[in-house]
Write a protein that holds these residues in place. Structure first.
Motif, PDB file in Angstrom:
ATOM      1  N   ASP A 268       0.851  -1.179   0.000  1.00 40.87           N
ATOM      2  CA  ASP A 268       0.000   0.000   0.000  1.00 40.87           C
ATOM      3  C   ASP A 268       0.891   1.234   0.000  1.00 40.87           C
ATOM      4  O   ASP A 268       1.401   1.639   1.031  1.00 40.87           O
ATOM      5  CB  ASP A 268      -0.899  -0.033   1.238  1.00 40.87           C
ATOM      6  CG  ASP A 268      -1.784   1.200   1.277  1.00 40.87           C
ATOM      7  OD1 ASP A 268      -1.878   1.881   0.236  1.00 40.87           O
ATOM      8  OD2 ASP A 268      -2.363   1.468   2.342  1.00 40.87           O
ATOM      9  N   SER A 394       0.131  -4.978 -13.926  1.00 44.16           N
ATOM     10  CA  SER A 394      -0.760  -4.022 -13.265  1.00 44.16           C
ATOM     11  C   SER A 394      -0.060  -3.368 -12.072  1.00 44.16           C
ATOM     12  O   SER A 394      -0.220  -2.179 -11.816  1.00 44.16           O
ATOM     13  CB  SER A 394      -2.030  -4.722 -12.810  1.00 44.16           C
ATOM     14  OG  SER A 394      -1.686  -5.785 -11.950  1.00 44.16           O
ATOM     15  N   ASN A 395       0.750  -4.156 -11.334  1.00 43.63           N
ATOM     16  CA  ASN A 395       1.460  -3.593 -10.188  1.00 43.63           C
ATOM     17  C   ASN A 395       2.457  -2.524 -10.609  1.00 43.63           C
ATOM     18  O   ASN A 395       2.616  -1.507  -9.944  1.00 43.63           O
ATOM     19  CB  ASN A 395       2.230  -4.695  -9.449  1.00 43.63           C
ATOM     20  CG  ASN A 395       1.344  -5.399  -8.458  1.00 43.63           C
ATOM     21  OD1 ASN A 395       0.126  -5.312  -8.566  1.00 43.63           O
ATOM     22  ND2 ASN A 395       1.942  -6.084  -7.507  1.00 43.63           N
ATOM     23  N   SER A 397       2.268  -0.630 -13.202  1.00 42.89           N
ATOM     24  CA  SER A 397       1.507   0.559 -13.558  1.00 42.89           C
ATOM     25  C   SER A 397       1.046   1.294 -12.296  1.00 42.89           C
ATOM     26  O   SER A 397       1.106   2.523 -12.220  1.00 42.89           O
ATOM     27  CB  SER A 397       0.318   0.152 -14.423  1.00 42.89           C
ATOM     28  OG  SER A 397      -0.502   1.254 -14.656  1.00 42.89           O
ATOM     29  N   ASP A 398       0.597   0.535 -11.281  1.00 38.69           N
ATOM     30  CA  ASP A 398       0.185   1.155 -10.013  1.00 38.69           C
ATOM     31  C   ASP A 398       1.354   1.892  -9.372  1.00 38.69           C
ATOM     32  O   ASP A 398       1.204   2.989  -8.839  1.00 38.69           O
ATOM     33  CB  ASP A 398      -0.311   0.085  -9.029  1.00 38.69           C
ATOM     34  CG  ASP A 398      -1.650  -0.490  -9.475  1.00 38.69           C
ATOM     35  OD1 ASP A 398      -2.256   0.096 -10.392  1.00 38.69           O
ATOM     36  OD2 ASP A 398      -2.058  -1.515  -8.915  1.00 38.69           O
ATOM     37  N   GLN A 401       1.884   5.079 -11.076  1.00 37.07           N
ATOM     38  CA  GLN A 401       0.826   6.029 -10.729  1.00 37.07           C
ATOM     39  C   GLN A 401       0.983   6.562  -9.307  1.00 37.07           C
ATOM     40  O   GLN A 401       0.542   7.661  -8.994  1.00 37.07           O
ATOM     41  CB  GLN A 401      -0.549   5.349 -10.854  1.00 37.07           C
ATOM     42  CG  GLN A 401      -0.997   5.107 -12.284  1.00 37.07           C
ATOM     43  CD  GLN A 401      -1.282   6.396 -13.014  1.00 37.07           C
ATOM     44  OE1 GLN A 401      -2.100   7.184 -12.582  1.00 37.07           O
ATOM     45  NE2 GLN A 401      -0.576   6.641 -14.096  1.00 37.07           N
ATOM     46  N   SER A 402       1.612   5.762  -8.425  1.00 33.97           N
ATOM     47  CA  SER A 402       1.701   6.171  -7.019  1.00 33.97           C
ATOM     48  C   SER A 402       2.649   7.351  -6.824  1.00 33.97           C
ATOM     49  O   SER A 402       2.628   8.009  -5.784  1.00 33.97           O
ATOM     50  CB  SER A 402       2.155   4.990  -6.159  1.00 33.97           C
ATOM     51  OG  SER A 402       3.500   4.674  -6.438  1.00 33.97           O
TER      52      SER A 402
END
Lengths: 477, 477
Positions: A268, A394-395, A397-398, A401-402
């Motif tokens: 997270d 996907s991770n 990309s996350d 984005q973070s």
């Protein structure tokens, strides 16, 4: 320093002293050609010279012979087993490079740019700093500068701690220290010019004014890549060490060591707990570094075993892979080292009160996480194919984005972090990012008063009269 | 130029002329503050000035009123429908930026470095050029310089071809021309400083000597990012155009347009047929560009529709994505444009013989392929998650690995390609990469003869005597 050849065998580069100039005339002695190498890009205050000796006799006793001796009969002998200690100063110099180029100098440039952009008005967004691009760049560079500065300092301290042991004849810490200091030197001197330029560009063309202080910082960091050891050579020195470790790991049949197989894909990044996220990123960097050295090792050995190439040729052909592996290892090491620095905050006997330390630690963890994520995603393209099982698309990309969220979290502390280093206006030597933040007035004061033709427009008078006479003359022709 | 405000409404920036200085004294007139902005990082031969007008009356007729008029009663009126033609010069200037910074200047730096590295001996490898790292860097930068130079020239020619139509009142070609020229300006001025520095670093610390010519090239390209339109703004201008296209595409329900859905995953990068591989890379770049603009568009519209943000705020928050999309589009356009240039080789009436043209075309296709692959893999990390169905992990890794082979194929032509531009020694102004390749002698001649203290060591005499007197004085105290 020169190649030492005795009895027909070459013992490599050795140091010596000899007289170069006549003490009365200051002219070079016979057979000695020397001079200044001329104007350089940066560091012009240092008078780098060149020297060529042609049939100059240097007495044997002029050599510095603490760790080796050439006897009267020409016999060469090493003294003791501590001859590698002569490299130790090199390690210290490289750790200083690390904290300087990509560390302190990037922090200086980021500080000037942050102060400038915070006060420059920008349309609907309030200040230029609120521009997504500017904010991301400046906060990321500040984080990078702090990370490299602290990691470099930690290495200098480690060197100082180990030096007495080394001088006592224990050379066992040297290979690891030498390897990581080489990596740090390369990483820091690559990040320096890039980071300073990115900060400078955020200030628009005002950042191109020498009076902004930024071009001076830019010029100061630019030679770092090739001085005190070319960066490619630096990374390859580290790679040589990593290849040795990898060979030993395989010989020992150790498949787990540093492989980061325990990377947890659930994380997270936006949560309040930056510390656990930092640990996640440390593992991810470790995994990337390990996968890259494995790939480089496999490619190199297969060139030797399958294609029968000599080792030096296989090494050359895989040098791009080796450098990528060394860079990944260095970043991974810096992230881990920064983490250790934060964890030891307040452990000093003269540390501040506990509460303050916790606040500072939290902010520093934010800095660490941003540096770790940014450095990971911006170089992941060299190894994405090696990580697919550990890091789903996907991770990744996350993770990318973070960055926006992490920048937003850290941004309110950006000014305090740069002010916290107590960089004086005299050191920054800028008219756009002084401590008081009076950018506009400072710039106008500078251009109006400092530039000679602006301060004394009368200086133009003779030019003007010359032109007028010229045109009068022409009109008479 | 200044904001034009009549009857309380602001019509934006408009041009005008007015007298600044007294014709006799050359001093600024009352209310006018002006001067030189001072020393800059690069382009110091240009006397950029600043100007502040305080209550200065400019007569209405001093405005340049071809495309608009302010009437005596203050009424503002546009004349004709061709007011956008005033931007057309901007397009031309940007196309010149494109061929200059990332084009000609990178070619110049690569030429100097290639010549230098070819003659510098390097251990077992023969010459420094044979070092894998040096070879990859220099050949890739030469390819990039040629690609950007030719693509920029093609845009200038396109502008000149369309200019008569535009001046006749047809402004329909302007939006596309303005958009791509903005993208080219940004791409070229980003690639310029990076490429020149990479070439300079291959020469080691010798590349830091001003006498090598490389620091001058480096300083010349460095301001490009922020002058003549800041690069972030440039890319966002192109992004605005791309967003419009994307909106229209969706409104038209056209799902195929430029989507590159026909990308073929079977390709042979090492085969002799560079032309078909070039077509493959054009499709891949087109796909990447399209996917990135789709992603940016989706993110921006979702911020407006789901989170209810005003458009300018949504635009700011997605600006990193928008810039990435614009950059990808620009590279894609440059690759396609370079392809068209090669295909039209020899179609001119004064073209050379057919056979020569085919040979040249083949080499240029090698250049194109290397540029296309290198620019693709070095920026693929921003969009890998969007391409997984079209570009499997293994293919991406193969693509990266193919760079070495492409460099090896092109390397024997590197010297001929750079010599082919007929860059004179006077233009390169270098002592390490002259046409004759006499690096070592050139450097020693330079440092021995040009530096004043080296050429005339007697100049040091007064300093020496001063020091001697000082020490005599001290010893007497």
């Amino acid at each position: 320093m020169a190649q030492l050849i005795t009895d027909g065998s070459n013992h490599g580069v050795h140091p010596f002293v000899c007289q170069l100039r006549d003490v009365d005339t200051h002219l070079p002695l016979s057979g000695i050609e020397l001079g200044d190498i001329g104007t350089k890009q940066g560091w012009n205050g240092i008078d780098n010279g060149y020297l060529r000796l042609d049939n100059v006799r240097v007495p044997r006793t002029n050599m510095l012979m603490k760790y080796f001796v050439v006897h009267k009969d020409g016999r060469y002998e090493r003294i003791g087993s501590n001859d590698k200690a002569i490299y130790s100063t090199l390690i210290y110099a490289r750790s200083l490079c690390a904290s300087f180029y990509g560390g302190r100098m990037v922090i200086m440039a980021a500080s000037v740019a942050i102060r400038h952009c915070l006060v420059m008005k920008c349309d609907k967004y309030g200040s230029l700093f609120e521009n997504r691009f500017v904010k991301n760049t400046l906060v990321t560079e500040l984080a990078s500068g702090l990370a490299i500065w602290l990691a470099g300092n930690a290495l200098s301290n480690e060197y100082k701690r180990l030096l007495p042991r080394i001088m006592d004849g224990d050379s066992s810490p040297l290979p690891a220290l030498h390897a990581i200091s080489s990596g740090y030197k390369a990483l820091s001197t690559y990040l320096g010019p890039e980071g300073v330029e990115r900060c400078r560009r955020c200030c628009g063309q005002v950042g191109g004014l020498v009076a902004s202080g930024l071009p001076i910082i830019s010029e100061t960091v630019s030679p770092g890549v090739t001085i005190d050891g070319d960066n490619t050579v630096m990374y390859l020195q580290l790679a040589r060490y990593l290849v040795k470790l990898e060979r030993r790991r395989r010989e020992d049949g150790d498949s787990k060591n540093e492989r980061g197989d325990d990377v947890d894909n659930e994380f997270d990044s936006s949560g309040p707990n930056s510390k656990s996220f930092a640990l996640h990123m440390i593992k991810l960097h470790g995994l990337k570094s390990q996968k890259l050295i494995e790939q480089a090792y496999d490619r190199m050995t297969s060139l030797v075993t399958s294609e029968g190439l000599p080792l030096y040729e296989a090494w050359n052909r895989t040098s791009v892979d080796l450098v990528q592996a060394a860079e990944a290892y260095t970043i991974s090491y810096a992230v881990k080292s920064f983490y250790d620095v934060i964890m030891s905050c307040g452990n000093d006997q003269d540390g501040g009160p506990d509460r303050d330390d916790e606040d500072l630690k939290n902010v520093l963890f934010d800095v660490l996480c941003l540096f770790a994520v940014h450095s990971f995603v911006s170089s992941v393209n060299v190894c994405y194919h090696l990580l697919t099982d550990k890091l789903p698309t996907s991770n990744l990309s996350d993770l990318r984005q973070s960055i926006d969220k992490m920048v937003d979290k850290l941004a309110p502390n950006a000014l305090a972090l740069s002010d916290g280093l107590d960089l004086s206006d005299a050191e920054l030597d800028t008219c756009i990012g002084t401590y008081c933040g009076n950018t506009d007035a400072d710039i106008f004061n500078y251009v109006a008063d400092v530039q000679p033709y602006n301060a004394k427009p009368d200086l133009l008078k003779p030019v003007l009269e010359g032109l007028r006479n010229y045109f009068k003359l022409r009109s008479r022709l």
